[in-house]
Design an enzyme around this catalytic site. Sequence first.
Site, PDB file in Angstrom:
ATOM      1  N   SER A   1      67.726  92.733  94.240  1.00 23.18           N
ATOM      2  CA  SER A   1      68.083  92.929  95.731  1.00 23.18           C
ATOM      3  C   SER A   1      68.948  94.056  95.749  1.00 23.18           C
ATOM      4  CB  SER A   1      68.787  91.831  96.095  1.00 23.18           C
ATOM      5  OG  SER A   1      70.014  91.636  95.187  1.00 23.18           O
TER       6      SER A   1
ATOM      7  N   CYS B   1      65.746  89.555  89.566  1.00 17.45           N
ATOM      8  CA  CYS B   1      66.639  88.980  90.275  1.00 17.45           C
ATOM      9  C   CYS B   1      66.114  87.237  90.185  1.00 17.45           C
ATOM     10  CB  CYS B   1      66.485  89.606  91.631  1.00 17.45           C
ATOM     11  SG  CYS B   1      67.372  88.814  93.042  1.00 17.45           S
TER      12      CYS B   1
HETATM   13  N1  DGL Z   1      70.902  89.887  91.436  1.00 19.73           N
HETATM   14  C1  DGL Z   1      70.520  89.085  92.126  1.00 19.73           C
HETATM   15  C2  DGL Z   1      70.208  87.730  91.230  1.00 19.73           C
HETATM   16  O1  DGL Z   1      69.856  87.743  90.076  1.00 19.73           O
HETATM   17  C3  DGL Z   1      70.545  88.639  93.362  1.00 19.73           C
HETATM   18  C4  DGL Z   1      72.102  88.894  94.153  1.00 19.73           C
HETATM   19  C5  DGL Z   1      72.027  88.671  95.538  1.00 19.73           C
HETATM   20  O2  DGL Z   1      71.381  89.657  96.150  1.00 19.73           O
HETATM   21  O3  DGL Z   1      72.690  87.904  95.759  1.00 19.73           O
HETATM   22  O4  DGL Z   1      70.359  86.551  91.667  1.00 19.73           O
END
Ligand code: DGL
Length: 285
Positions: A7, A69
């Site tokens: 994201s 993510c």
């Molecule tokens: N870096 C992401 C994860 O591993 C998402 C963070 C987000 O966009 O809230 O969940």
Amino acid sequence: MIGVFDSGFGGLTILRSIRLHLPEYDYVYLGDNARTPYGSRSFEVVYEYTWQAVRYLFSQGCHLVILACNTASAKALRSIQQLRLPEVWASEPYGVQPGLHRVLGVIRPTVEAIGSYTKTKHVGVLATEGTVLSESYPIEIHKLYADMSVVQQACPMWVPLIENNEFEGSGADYFVDKYLYELLDRDPEIDTILLACTHYPLLLDKIRASLSRRGVDPNKMHLLSQGSLVAESLRSYLHRHEQIEQACTSRGIVRYLTTESDTKFSKLAELFMGEPVEASHVELE
Ligand code: DGL
């Protein structure tokens, strides 16, 4: 090329590890910075945004995409694998051999590793609200380790602190203490904390300092970041899937794409990657 999607900036912690372990391949990183954070968005929205990103990476020549993510892995991976990929395989509109496109997530490799760290069998999971509500970690952990205690804690302010480059200042300490202590209050026997959001390794120093403030020796607490776990799992995947490995180009290059301003992205991404980054702006639809 291998696509790596997040994201925002968080997936760079995964890309950095993957490149350390597997420097020979070519990568395309895509950050949906214009629409970050995903953590508090609904299932439908995360699924739609993630599928747009995956389709875009396919159109750029990536046959293998890693959802770097947790929120996207928790909310979109299974539907993409079960509903979208069979459609792609049936037509292969991107001009590759049938069945070559694949999408992988970060949850499974992380869960597989957990058992070799905890002694007390009490594990804490720090993640976004979306990942916590999906229950993906407790469900997947209990499939492999039925008797493990899993306590989750959502940390909604951590991703905004990182995306806005406020994660090194003293203002971040308040929110690091807040979520970490809520987790430890709920289960003092925790000896392993999983940073189940790819942004969180950037707060590692702050988390260690916060543990010390609470009187917990940070060297006695396993703080698990996902980068090397995902990289090793990718290595093993490529070893087991010869056709997919052979389709990977290997000049050791990386391209960066962002849905936000390319100059803004490049500046912060350089800090995360420790090398010059020249990103390009793209639109997802
Ligand atoms: N870096 C992401 C994860 O591993 C998402 C963070 C987000 O966009 O809230 O969940």
